[in-house]
Design a protein around this motif. Structure first.
Motif, PDB file in Angstrom:
ATOM      1  N   TYR A 117     -17.090 -17.448 -47.956  1.00 50.48           N
ATOM      2  CA  TYR A 117     -16.190 -18.298 -47.182  1.00 50.48           C
ATOM      3  C   TYR A 117     -14.721 -18.107 -47.558  1.00 50.48           C
ATOM      4  CZ  TYR A 117     -20.427 -20.573 -45.654  1.00 50.48           C
ATOM      5  OH  TYR A 117     -21.663 -20.808 -45.097  1.00 50.48           O
ATOM      6  N   CYS A 118     -13.878 -18.253 -46.548  1.00 47.88           N
ATOM      7  CA  CYS A 118     -12.422 -18.279 -46.723  1.00 47.88           C
ATOM      8  C   CYS A 118     -11.939 -19.652 -46.261  1.00 47.88           C
ATOM      9  CB  CYS A 118     -11.764 -17.177 -45.899  1.00 47.88           C
ATOM     10  SG  CYS A 118      -9.959 -17.219 -45.896  1.00 47.88           S
ATOM     11  N   VAL A 135       3.284 -24.533 -44.747  1.00 50.05           N
ATOM     12  CA  VAL A 135       2.748 -23.218 -45.078  1.00 50.05           C
ATOM     13  C   VAL A 135       1.273 -23.156 -44.694  1.00 50.05           C
ATOM     14  CG1 VAL A 135       4.359 -22.910 -46.997  1.00 50.05           C
ATOM     15  CG2 VAL A 135       2.089 -23.886 -47.419  1.00 50.05           C
ATOM     16  N   ILE A 136       0.770 -21.933 -44.577  1.00 50.20           N
ATOM     17  CA  ILE A 136      -0.657 -21.692 -44.383  1.00 50.20           C
ATOM     18  C   ILE A 136      -1.157 -20.928 -45.600  1.00 50.20           C
ATOM     19  CG2 ILE A 136      -2.397 -20.496 -43.010  1.00 50.20           C
ATOM     20  CD1 ILE A 136      -0.643 -20.973 -40.570  1.00 50.20           C
ATOM     21  N   SER A 137      -2.184 -21.454 -46.255  1.00 56.64           N
ATOM     22  CA  SER A 137      -2.722 -20.858 -47.473  1.00 56.64           C
ATOM     23  C   SER A 137      -4.182 -20.480 -47.249  1.00 56.64           C
ATOM     24  CB  SER A 137      -2.603 -21.840 -48.641  1.00 56.64           C
ATOM     25  OG  SER A 137      -3.125 -21.275 -49.831  1.00 56.64           O
ATOM     26  N   ARG A 138      -4.483 -19.183 -47.398  1.00 54.76           N
ATOM     27  CA  ARG A 138      -5.852 -18.681 -47.230  1.00 54.76           C
ATOM     28  C   ARG A 138      -6.425 -18.336 -48.603  1.00 54.76           C
ATOM     29  NH1 ARG A 138      -2.558 -16.881 -43.286  1.00 54.76           N
ATOM     30  NH2 ARG A 138      -3.255 -17.059 -41.111  1.00 54.76           N
ATOM     31  N   GLN A 139      -7.608 -18.862 -48.903  1.00 58.52           N
ATOM     32  CA  GLN A 139      -8.185 -18.681 -50.237  1.00 58.52           C
ATOM     33  C   GLN A 139      -9.630 -18.194 -50.132  1.00 58.52           C
ATOM     34  OE1 GLN A 139      -7.622 -22.428 -52.306  1.00 58.52           O
ATOM     35  NE2 GLN A 139      -5.565 -22.655 -51.465  1.00 58.52           N
ATOM     36  N   GLN A 140      -9.955 -17.179 -50.931  1.00 62.62           N
ATOM     37  CA  GLN A 140     -11.316 -16.651 -50.943  1.00 62.62           C
ATOM     38  C   GLN A 140     -11.590 -15.981 -52.289  1.00 62.62           C
ATOM     39  OE1 GLN A 140     -10.128 -13.812 -47.659  1.00 62.62           O
ATOM     40  NE2 GLN A 140     -11.547 -12.472 -48.757  1.00 62.62           N
ATOM     41  N   CYS A 171      -7.276 -28.079 -42.344  1.00 61.65           N
ATOM     42  CA  CYS A 171      -8.135 -27.132 -43.055  1.00 61.65           C
ATOM     43  C   CYS A 171      -9.181 -26.560 -42.103  1.00 61.65           C
ATOM     44  CB  CYS A 171      -8.823 -27.810 -44.240  1.00 61.65           C
ATOM     45  SG  CYS A 171      -9.874 -26.685 -45.195  1.00 61.65           S
ATOM     46  N   THR A 172      -9.358 -25.265 -42.192  1.00 58.72           N
ATOM     47  CA  THR A 172     -10.393 -24.561 -41.436  1.00 58.72           C
ATOM     48  C   THR A 172     -11.168 -23.691 -42.413  1.00 58.72           C
ATOM     49  OG1 THR A 172      -8.980 -24.488 -39.467  1.00 58.72           O
ATOM     50  CG2 THR A 172     -10.828 -22.956 -39.538  1.00 58.72           C
ATOM     51  N   VAL A 173     -12.468 -23.581 -42.192  1.00 59.08           N
ATOM     52  CA  VAL A 173     -13.313 -22.749 -43.046  1.00 59.08           C
ATOM     53  C   VAL A 173     -13.857 -21.599 -42.212  1.00 59.08           C
ATOM     54  CG1 VAL A 173     -15.307 -22.684 -44.584  1.00 59.08           C
ATOM     55  CG2 VAL A 173     -13.933 -24.770 -44.415  1.00 59.08           C
ATOM     56  N   LEU A 174     -13.704 -20.385 -42.730  1.00 56.33           N
ATOM     57  CA  LEU A 174     -14.170 -19.185 -42.039  1.00 56.33           C
ATOM     58  C   LEU A 174     -15.298 -18.547 -42.834  1.00 56.33           C
ATOM     59  CD1 LEU A 174     -13.948 -16.792 -40.009  1.00 56.33           C
ATOM     60  CD2 LEU A 174     -12.171 -15.849 -41.522  1.00 56.33           C
ATOM     61  N   ASN A 175     -16.443 -18.337 -42.183  1.00 55.83           N
ATOM     62  CA  ASN A 175     -17.531 -17.581 -42.790  1.00 55.83           C
ATOM     63  C   ASN A 175     -17.226 -16.099 -42.617  1.00 55.83           C
ATOM     64  OD1 ASN A 175     -20.042 -16.100 -43.128  1.00 55.83           O
ATOM     65  ND2 ASN A 175     -21.096 -18.072 -43.069  1.00 55.83           N
ATOM     66  N   GLY A 179     -18.303 -14.753 -39.053  1.00 53.97           N
ATOM     67  CA  GLY A 179     -17.158 -15.147 -38.245  1.00 53.97           C
ATOM     68  C   GLY A 179     -17.163 -16.593 -37.787  1.00 53.97           C
ATOM     69  N   GLU A 180     -18.156 -17.380 -38.208  1.00 55.99           N
ATOM     70  CA  GLU A 180     -18.216 -18.782 -37.813  1.00 55.99           C
ATOM     71  C   GLU A 180     -17.034 -19.546 -38.409  1.00 55.99           C
ATOM     72  OE1 GLU A 180     -21.072 -22.741 -38.417  1.00 55.99           O
ATOM     73  OE2 GLU A 180     -21.652 -20.798 -39.260  1.00 55.99           O
ATOM     74  N   ILE A 181     -16.414 -20.407 -37.607  1.00 57.83           N
ATOM     75  CA  ILE A 181     -15.288 -21.222 -38.037  1.00 57.83           C
ATOM     76  C   ILE A 181     -15.649 -22.692 -37.850  1.00 57.83           C
ATOM     77  CG2 ILE A 181     -12.884 -21.850 -37.571  1.00 57.83           C
ATOM     78  CD1 ILE A 181     -12.404 -19.000 -36.649  1.00 57.83           C
TER      79      ILE A 181
END
Length: 255
Positions: A117-118, A135-140, A171-175, A179-181
């Protein structure tokens, strides 16, 4: 199941990482790569070492784009939560709650799915002019230790294209596999309906008590204790006491 207050650091500790499973030569190679990326990317990159429970890297772009102190960025590992010190004070508690909820969701998954997940957050940070910018912060996961547990988490922070003022942390979670969000507000953690007595016995098991000692402590028969223990294993979907303790930790039943 009763809700349990838990900190983000306690969630990190549940990884139970061991020094012998971590190779810091890997991190040195990653760090060299990140320094190279600073020259061509304008993102503010950072890395969290889950074993150490701290930030261990931030790119120089934090200074250029957001006005962070360059000396503290260069020595980030000694600066504690310096990156978070410039987060909007109203956003930071929301951010922590979301991170804890997402961690509980991750730990409810089978181990082989936990690194897929991201997490994408949108919140406000104070810039060089003393103004708050979104800001937009992407974490994985960046690296796993020898047994496959998440060890290093990488984040990339950029100025959000939409600076419309609002007080909500998004907050959004990306698999990353399919590709599921989805939104963490829609997450439903598995419900484990343990009785008060079963939770009490689970705590005593965690403390190392044997069945006969639990029986004496609670004033019940060993036979009753064993029935409760069997029900615990069944409800938690585990095979033994060690797995029951780990599942209890993951679900917030134990600390």
């Amino acid at each position: 199941m009763k809700p349990t207050n838990i900190t983000r650091e306690e969630m990190w500790a549940r990884q139970c990482l061991a020094a012998e499973d971590i190779d810091y030569a890997v991190w040195e190679r990653d760090k060299a790569m990140l320094h190279q990326m600073e020259r061509i990317s304008r993102s503010c990159s950072f890395v969290v070492d889950v074993y150490k429970g701290k930030y261990v890297y931030a790119s120089s772009n934090f200074t250029d784009l957001l006005g962070y102190d360059s000396r503290k960025i260069c020595t980030l590992e000694r600066q504690g939560d310096y990156l978070e010190s410039r987060f909007h004070p109203d956003d930071f508690p929301q951010l922590e709650k979301l991170q804890i909820k997402l961690s509980q969701f991750i730990y409810s998954l089978p181990p082989e799915q936990r690194n897929d997940y991201c997490n994408i957050y949108s919140f406000r940070v104070r810039n060089a002019k003393g103004q708050y910018t979104r800001v937009i912060s992407r974490q994985q996961v960046l690296e796993r230790e020898r047994t496959g547990k998440a060890w290093l988490i990488v984040g990339n922070m950029d100025i959000a294209p939409n600076q419309k003022e609002h007080e909500q942390v998004d907050c959004t979670v990306l698999n990353l596999k399919n590709g599921e969000i989805f939104s963490p507000t829609l997450l439903s953690l598995p419900r484990i309906d343990l009785t008060e007595r079963e939770i009490e016995i689970l705590h005593l098991i965690q403390r190392g008590f044997l069945s006969k000692e639990i029986a004496y402590q609670l004033g019940i028969s060993i036979h009753t204790v064993n029935i409760h223990r069997q029900n615990l294993l069944r409800k938690l979907g585990v095979q033994n006491s060690i797995e029951a303790i780990n599942k209890g930790l993951d679900l917030g039943l134990l600390k």
